[in-house]
Write a protein that holds these residues in place. Sequence first.
Motif, PDB file in Angstrom:
ATOM      1  N   PHE A 120       0.927  -1.019  -0.071  1.00 21.03           N
ATOM      2  CA  PHE A 120       0.209   0.124  -0.059  1.00 21.03           C
ATOM      3  C   PHE A 120       0.993   1.395   0.127  1.00 21.03           C
ATOM      4  N   ARG A 121       1.688   1.403   0.902  1.00 16.25           N
ATOM      5  CA  ARG A 121       2.618   2.395   0.983  1.00 16.25           C
ATOM      6  C   ARG A 121       3.639   2.586  -0.158  1.00 16.25           C
ATOM      7  N   PHE A 122       4.117   1.572  -0.521  1.00 21.02           N
ATOM      8  CA  PHE A 122       4.898   1.657  -1.885  1.00 21.02           C
ATOM      9  C   PHE A 122       4.296   2.308  -3.171  1.00 21.02           C
ATOM     10  N   ASN A 123       3.134   1.621  -3.114  1.00 24.96           N
ATOM     11  CA  ASN A 123       2.197   1.755  -4.404  1.00 24.96           C
ATOM     12  C   ASN A 123       1.956   3.258  -4.580  1.00 24.96           C
ATOM     13  N   GLU A 124       1.588   4.126  -3.353  1.00 19.98           N
ATOM     14  CA  GLU A 124       1.314   5.234  -3.357  1.00 19.98           C
ATOM     15  C   GLU A 124       2.329   6.302  -3.654  1.00 19.98           C
ATOM     16  N   GLU A 125       3.583   5.666  -3.152  1.00 15.61           N
ATOM     17  CA  GLU A 125       4.604   6.890  -3.236  1.00 15.61           C
ATOM     18  C   GLU A 125       5.246   6.502  -4.657  1.00 15.61           C
ATOM     19  N   ALA A 126       5.153   5.309  -5.395  1.00 13.13           N
ATOM     20  CA  ALA A 126       5.145   5.260  -6.771  1.00 13.13           C
ATOM     21  C   ALA A 126       4.805   5.813  -7.471  1.00 13.13           C
ATOM     22  N   LYS A 127       3.459   5.838  -7.382  1.00 12.68           N
ATOM     23  CA  LYS A 127       2.430   6.447  -8.411  1.00 12.68           C
ATOM     24  C   LYS A 127       2.849   7.918  -8.273  1.00 12.68           C
ATOM     25  N   VAL A 128       3.179   8.715  -7.447  1.00 11.12           N
ATOM     26  CA  VAL A 128       3.546   9.952  -7.451  1.00 11.12           C
ATOM     27  C   VAL A 128       4.889  10.027  -8.230  1.00 11.12           C
ATOM     28  N   PHE A 129       5.835   9.257  -7.768  1.00  6.51           N
ATOM     29  CA  PHE A 129       7.350   9.399  -8.072  1.00  6.51           C
ATOM     30  C   PHE A 129       7.179   9.235  -9.947  1.00  6.51           C
ATOM     31  N   LEU A 130       6.516   8.334 -10.187  1.00  4.61           N
ATOM     32  CA  LEU A 130       6.732   7.804 -11.712  1.00  4.61           C
ATOM     33  C   LEU A 130       5.990   8.871 -12.566  1.00  4.61           C
ATOM     34  N   GLU A 131       4.952   9.540 -11.847  1.00  2.00           N
ATOM     35  CA  GLU A 131       4.157  10.532 -12.617  1.00  2.00           C
ATOM     36  C   GLU A 131       4.987  11.932 -12.561  1.00  2.00           C
ATOM     37  N   LYS A 132       5.678  12.144 -11.442  1.00  2.00           N
ATOM     38  CA  LYS A 132       6.554  13.527 -11.392  1.00  2.00           C
ATOM     39  C   LYS A 132       7.686  13.456 -12.324  1.00  2.00           C
ATOM     40  N   TYR A 133       8.326  12.285 -12.574  1.00  7.49           N
ATOM     41  CA  TYR A 133       9.362  12.233 -13.566  1.00  7.49           C
ATOM     42  C   TYR A 133       9.175  11.763 -14.840  1.00  7.49           C
TER      43      TYR A 133
END
Length: 508
Positions: free
Chosen positions: A466-479
């Motif tokens: 849960f925590r990883f997928n939330e962070e990954a979504k933001v990270f992948l979108e940002k870059y």
Amino acid sequence: MNRKIALIPIDARPVTRELPKQIARIGGWEVLLPDKEKLGFLKKPGNINSLSDWLLKVAPEVDGFVLSTDMLAYGGLVPSRINSDELQVIFKRIELILHLKKIYPEKPIMAFSATMRISNNYVNEEEKEYWEDYGEEIWQYSYHTHRYVRTECEESKGKVEKLSAVIPPDILRDYLQTRERNFQVNLSLLDLVENGTIDVLVFPQDDTSEYGLNIEEQESLTDFVRKRQLSSKVFIYPGADEVANTLISRLIYKLEKVAPPTFFPVYSGETGSHVHAMYEDRPICESVKGQVFAFGSYTVDNANDADIVFAVNVPGKQQGDLALQKFLGEVDTSHRNIGEWVSRVHHYVRKQKLVAIADVAYANGADPAMLPRLLDGVPLSHLCGFGAWNTAGNTIGTVVAQAAMIYLQKEKPSIPFEEVQGNIEEQIVLRLLDDYLYQTIVRQEVRKAVNLETITNETLLQEVAFRFNEEAKVFLEKYSLDYEIKNIYLPWNRTFEIGIRLAKEGAN
């Protein structure tokens, strides 16, 4: 050529089993791997007989072999520390390598065998059961025994005498016998190098310090290597989990008959380049040389002479550890200049040099002060490697191998350029998600949020995912990284490492 290599890894974790395969794919090679089920689980040893059968079965279709003798002899790296089999039983298992060379004398064999580590804590997760009661005392006994041998320090002599009275005799005897057996196995591997059975052998130093019985063993092995004139075929340096990457890339260059690239190291701080990384026995700049040399190349003194610019992010005063949350305040100091270093990286990229990034400011994760600045200043598509995982040696060896595969395709292309670019981009994105997003950020969030002593494996995975997928979504979108997370798993049901299945957006 079949463009295939058979690998027996040290265990089934993603970094030891899957990463070598991913790196080889950048260079247009396939690594054949045994099923994960054959490779054991943490302390549970792999199925040695089944692995031997698998190796002989795939041998006709490959061009060479990279073999973990810890897996073939004991069932894995962790089992090598707790195994109690007789020495003759171990020697019998290693005869498989002789048999393999006899059948396929033209196929190179590269092997690696770790010098047994000494853990400085009471955690017995990867050690013998008595480590929870006497782990630190055994480490101190090892440290001061060797220190006294080297320096004749009376303080160390006194500590050894006191520790000998504290550690139960049967436990100390068992530990020393285990070390001696492993050392004898390593000595026997030198015979296989000398008679031409093993073409290249690595003794990686798994978690080291200045003194210790493991260091004493390494010194003895070094002496044997010199006396037997095997220095061009046997390499001893800090590392373990990354060695398959190093040997896979070295073997590919041997089979392709391409001269290996040269490397120009660029450090984010002069002081930091001479810092001893945690879990290693030498300065970071010497670890860089050791990893490059084990691959089969060397460093040069300027970028013009180099095929690859090797940009190394180092700590200011002392390497921190993100997993243990130690020495964090000693990393981002005035002894380094990240902004200037990123500018230099950008400069070499503009000059169309191959540039790879090895981030060793911390053990067990990427530098949060550096990574965003790097990503804002240098497009990922312009890099030929990135790593920031576990020990300095793990990271450096991995990035050397990544960059070497890109250089190989530049010199002797075997797959379309778009495929090469896609393979290295996916590699770098995986390392960013693992080494930065998980190890630096999510792992600490999870450890603060749950009780690791009572949580079930299923609930722990749910929390991590849960925590990883939330962070990954933001990270992948940002870059603007067009990837999606297909699956998250915990290879050993603990928070230390993670498994990630990644796919290009829109792919099946």
